[in-house]
Scaffold this active site. Structure first.
Site, PDB file in Angstrom:
ATOM      1  N   GLY A   1       0.766  -1.246   0.000  1.00  0.00           N
ATOM      2  CA  GLY A   1       0.000   0.000   0.000  1.00  0.00           C
ATOM      3  C   GLY A   1       0.790   1.285   0.000  1.00  0.00           C
ATOM      4  O   GLY A   1       0.199   2.357  -0.142  1.00  0.00           O
TER       5      GLY A   1
ATOM      6  N   PRO B   1       4.716  -5.038  -0.667  1.00  0.00           N
ATOM      7  CA  PRO B   1       4.643  -3.864  -1.537  1.00  0.00           C
ATOM      8  C   PRO B   1       4.533  -4.269  -3.004  1.00  0.00           C
ATOM      9  O   PRO B   1       5.152  -5.237  -3.436  1.00  0.00           O
ATOM     10  CB  PRO B   1       5.980  -3.162  -1.280  1.00  0.00           C
ATOM     11  CG  PRO B   1       6.906  -4.276  -0.894  1.00  0.00           C
ATOM     12  CD  PRO B   1       6.067  -5.284  -0.150  1.00  0.00           C
ATOM     13  N   GLY B   2       3.733  -3.546  -3.729  1.00  0.00           N
ATOM     14  CA  GLY B   2       3.642  -3.752  -5.173  1.00  0.00           C
ATOM     15  C   GLY B   2       3.984  -2.446  -5.858  1.00  0.00           C
ATOM     16  O   GLY B   2       5.073  -2.236  -6.386  1.00  0.00           O
TER      17      GLY B   2
ATOM     18  N   ARG C   1      -6.028   2.764 -15.482  1.00  0.00           N
ATOM     19  CA  ARG C   1      -6.100   3.522 -14.222  1.00  0.00           C
ATOM     20  C   ARG C   1      -6.803   4.879 -14.355  1.00  0.00           C
ATOM     21  O   ARG C   1      -7.617   5.226 -13.498  1.00  0.00           O
ATOM     22  CB  ARG C   1      -4.711   3.675 -13.589  1.00  0.00           C
ATOM     23  CG  ARG C   1      -4.055   2.338 -13.223  1.00  0.00           C
ATOM     24  CD  ARG C   1      -2.826   2.486 -12.350  1.00  0.00           C
ATOM     25  NE  ARG C   1      -3.179   2.960 -11.033  1.00  0.00           N
ATOM     26  CZ  ARG C   1      -3.114   4.206 -10.612  1.00  0.00           C
ATOM     27  NH1 ARG C   1      -2.600   5.136 -11.401  1.00  0.00           N
ATOM     28  NH2 ARG C   1      -3.500   4.542  -9.419  1.00  0.00           N
TER      29      ARG C   1
ATOM     30  N   TYR D   1      -9.963   4.655 -11.957  1.00  0.00           N
ATOM     31  CA  TYR D   1      -9.762   5.314 -10.657  1.00  0.00           C
ATOM     32  C   TYR D   1      -9.668   6.831 -10.771  1.00  0.00           C
ATOM     33  O   TYR D   1      -9.267   7.491  -9.810  1.00  0.00           O
ATOM     34  CB  TYR D   1      -8.443   4.842 -10.013  1.00  0.00           C
ATOM     35  CG  TYR D   1      -8.231   3.371  -9.880  1.00  0.00           C
ATOM     36  CD1 TYR D   1      -9.098   2.582  -9.134  1.00  0.00           C
ATOM     37  CD2 TYR D   1      -7.131   2.759 -10.476  1.00  0.00           C
ATOM     38  CE1 TYR D   1      -8.866   1.225  -8.985  1.00  0.00           C
ATOM     39  CE2 TYR D   1      -6.892   1.403 -10.332  1.00  0.00           C
ATOM     40  CZ  TYR D   1      -7.765   0.637  -9.584  1.00  0.00           C
ATOM     41  OH  TYR D   1      -7.521  -0.701  -9.445  1.00  0.00           O
TER      42      TYR D   1
ATOM     43  N   CYS E   1     -13.594   2.441 -28.324  1.00  0.00           N
ATOM     44  CA  CYS E   1     -14.931   2.982 -28.518  1.00  0.00           C
ATOM     45  C   CYS E   1     -15.660   3.110 -27.186  1.00  0.00           C
ATOM     46  O   CYS E   1     -16.571   2.339 -26.871  1.00  0.00           O
ATOM     47  CB  CYS E   1     -15.702   2.109 -29.487  1.00  0.00           C
ATOM     48  SG  CYS E   1     -14.878   2.107 -31.079  1.00  0.00           S
ATOM     49  N   GLU E   2     -15.204   4.037 -26.374  1.00  0.00           N
ATOM     50  CA  GLU E   2     -15.781   4.338 -25.061  1.00  0.00           C
ATOM     51  C   GLU E   2     -15.450   5.796 -24.766  1.00  0.00           C
ATOM     52  O   GLU E   2     -14.292   6.205 -24.926  1.00  0.00           O
ATOM     53  CB  GLU E   2     -15.105   3.525 -23.945  1.00  0.00           C
ATOM     54  CG  GLU E   2     -15.289   2.037 -23.979  1.00  0.00           C
ATOM     55  CD  GLU E   2     -16.659   1.576 -23.485  1.00  0.00           C
ATOM     56  OE1 GLU E   2     -17.354   2.359 -22.808  1.00  0.00           O
ATOM     57  OE2 GLU E   2     -17.012   0.440 -23.811  1.00  0.00           O
TER      58      GLU E   2
ATOM     59  N   TYR F   1       0.025  -1.801 -11.993  1.00  0.00           N
ATOM     60  CA  TYR F   1      -1.388  -1.848 -12.388  1.00  0.00           C
ATOM     61  C   TYR F   1      -1.589  -1.224 -13.763  1.00  0.00           C
ATOM     62  O   TYR F   1      -2.624  -0.609 -14.041  1.00  0.00           O
ATOM     63  CB  TYR F   1      -2.281  -1.185 -11.311  1.00  0.00           C
ATOM     64  CG  TYR F   1      -2.024  -1.778  -9.943  1.00  0.00           C
ATOM     65  CD1 TYR F   1      -2.493  -3.051  -9.644  1.00  0.00           C
ATOM     66  CD2 TYR F   1      -1.257  -1.112  -8.991  1.00  0.00           C
ATOM     67  CE1 TYR F   1      -2.205  -3.637  -8.420  1.00  0.00           C
ATOM     68  CE2 TYR F   1      -0.970  -1.692  -7.762  1.00  0.00           C
ATOM     69  CZ  TYR F   1      -1.454  -2.952  -7.484  1.00  0.00           C
ATOM     70  OH  TYR F   1      -1.171  -3.534  -6.277  1.00  0.00           O
TER      71      TYR F   1
HETATM   72  C1  PLP Z   1      -2.719  -5.543  -3.992  1.00  0.00           C
HETATM   73  C2  PLP Z   1      -2.201  -6.087  -2.738  1.00  0.00           C
HETATM   74  C3  PLP Z   1      -0.951  -5.685  -2.259  1.00  0.00           C
HETATM   75  C4  PLP Z   1      -0.087  -4.644  -2.949  1.00  0.00           C
HETATM   76  O1  PLP Z   1      -0.601  -3.366  -2.842  1.00  0.00           O
HETATM   77  P1  PLP Z   1       0.274  -2.101  -3.328  1.00  0.00           P
HETATM   78  O2  PLP Z   1      -0.592  -0.941  -3.066  1.00  0.00           O
HETATM   79  O3  PLP Z   1       0.546  -2.297  -4.766  1.00  0.00           O
HETATM   80  O4  PLP Z   1       1.513  -2.094  -2.507  1.00  0.00           O
HETATM   81  C5  PLP Z   1      -0.481  -6.292  -1.104  1.00  0.00           C
HETATM   82  N1  PLP Z   1      -1.207  -7.214  -0.452  1.00  0.00           N
HETATM   83  C6  PLP Z   1      -2.423  -7.614  -0.875  1.00  0.00           C
HETATM   84  C7  PLP Z   1      -3.163  -8.644  -0.111  1.00  0.00           C
HETATM   85  C8  PLP Z   1      -2.954  -7.071  -2.026  1.00  0.00           C
HETATM   86  O5  PLP Z   1      -4.169  -7.466  -2.446  1.00  0.00           O
END
Ligand code: PLP
Length: 423
Positions: free
Chosen positions: A238, A273-274, A311, A315, A349-350, A378
């Site tokens: 997150g 982390p992603g 995105r 969002y 087409c949106e 993402y």
């Molecule tokens: C999506 C997700 C993450 C990664 O979230 P980021 O905002 O990209 O860091 C970590 N844990 C879980 C369970 C998720 O679904």
């Protein structure tokens, strides 16, 4: 922090001009910087360096196998949310003992597969899932390691679609129910409770929500510890990144608050982390097809759209957009005669198909390349074949070298699963 910079009026990824890659690989395309990925991973590692830490990179942010391999080599584990993501991690030789598996709807097949693979643990999201994993583990004559995903009911004040840790969300188990469930665990010999988990949302730019989630989890952890030898506290992912202004906090700010809490409770920390690792490590490059005016609006119509990068549409996310070649530095003031204000849109087409709205840009012409920044997370992973559009190419840059890490799809590959059924 990233390695995308303008030199001699054009955008470079590390030491490679983006236009040279586009000329060879075609557009639209995603370009990732290996050094940026590495640096962000290491930032997290060193910020939390004082405590035992397992970083489980969240595959869903960007699951390209070459990127997973870079992270594996840095020592990362993986956070998967489907059997497909577990298979991705295994495909690059990830250690199953560094894979955690979350998701509210794990199927029997997914649970069985993960048990056979010997993953570190399941992050379990409901009482019914706990019972189901227990049943499947007993059937197999094995024991499933689990962590309970707690919904700590904290609001991370991010977009509602990426808020996951309040009572209104489908994720996790609230604390009271979790306590009741933990009391029932002795009846379920197919399970071994190894820890507690939470993941409160994404693109979080303040420290307080983590702190308050961590406090709640640690309190519960201490209670559980009396009956179970817990080992892990998993605070999910997150951490927010820089999309527009310098809104993101360095990960060390989060660590400053979290590390003392973890130290005091003597557990191992897992983070997932992603976005923080890959978000600013990627750009999406698209070519201007046409520009047109309609009423008071100017449209820059590109060859990349919402099927490639959803995105903005999904969002209302803001991504900086700037020409790949420009005498005007990124984000700087543009003289009125060189300036346009335009909606940068795709070919889909949106009406919801846009990359940016009402953007002030240096004037662009047919054929010009545009860079959409902070598209590493993402971006490709949420792309689709809508409008029967082959998904994009992906490129990984390492210093002055670059390589293709995903070939462009073909229309034939899109409809391959239908063609034999025509008869
Ligand atoms: C999506 C997700 C993450 C990664 O979230 P980021 O905002 O990209 O860091 C970590 N844990 C879980 C369970 C998720 O679904």
């Amino acid at each position: 922090m990233d390695y995308f910079n303008y030199k001699n009026n054009e955008l470079y990824c590390e030491d490679v001009p983006v236009s040279a890659i586009a000329a060879e690989a075609g557009t639209p395309l995603f370009i990732y910087s290996k050094h940026t990925i590495t640096e962000h991973f290491n930032q997290i590692k060193s910020a939390f360096g004082e405590i035992p830490l397992l970083i489980c990179y969240s595959i869903k942010a960007n699951g390209n196998l070459s990127i997973l391999k870079v992270l594996k080599e840095l020592g990362s584990g993986f956070d998967a949310v489907s059997i497909g993501e577990i298979k991705r991690a295994l495909a690059i030789g990830a250690d199953p003992r560094k894979i955690v598996f979350a998701g509210v709807g794990k199927s029997n097949e997914e649970i069985a597969f993960a048990l056979d693979a010997g993953i570190l643990m399941f992050n379990v999201e409901s009482e019914a899932e706990v019972e189901n994993i227990n049943r499947i583990a007993l059937q197999k004559g094995t024991v499933a390691r689990i962590a309970l995903r707690i919904n700590p009911d904290v609001d991370p004040r991010t977009h509602k679609y990426i808020t996951t840790g309040t009572r209104e969300n489908k994720f996790g188990i609230d604390i009271q129910r979790a306590e009741d469930l933990i009391a029932r665990l002795p009846e379920m010999p197919g399970l071994e409770l190894k820890g507690l988990h939470c993941h409160i949302g994404s693109q979080i730019t303040t420290v307080e929500p983590y702190e308050s989630a961590a406090h709640k989890l640690i309190e519960l952890y201490a209670k559980c510890q009396q009956s179970y030898p817990l080992e892990f506290l998993n605070l999910g992912g997150g951490f927010g990144i820089f999309y527009k202004e310098y809104e993101a906090r360095p990960v060390s700010d989060f660590a400053a608050k979290i590390v003392p809490l973890i130290k005091a409770s003597h557990c191992k920390l897992i983070l997932e982390p992603g976005r923080y690792i890959v978000g600013n490590a990627g750009v999406f490059i698209t070519q201007t097809q046409y520009t047109k005016r309609s009423g008071a609006h100017t449209f820059v119509i590109c060859d990349g759209g919402m099927n490639d990068l959803i995105r903005p549409s999904l969002y209302q996310a803001y991504h900086r957009i700037w020409p790949v070649k420009s005498e005007i530095a990124l984000g700087h003031a543009i003289a009125p005669e060189k300036r346009i204000k335009a909606d940068v849109v795709g070919p889909i087409c949106e009406s919801g198909d846009f990359l940016g709205k009402e953007r002030e840009l240096p004037a662009v012409e047919r054929g010009d390349l545009l860079a959409v920044f902070s598209a590493g997370a993402y971006g490709f992973s949420m792309s689709s074949n809508y409008n029967c559009r082959p998904r994009s190419v992906e490129i990984l840059v390492d210093g002055d070298k670059w390589k293709l890490i995903r070939k462009r799809e073909t229309c034939e590959s899109i409809f391959a699963n239908e063609i034999d059924l025509l008869k």
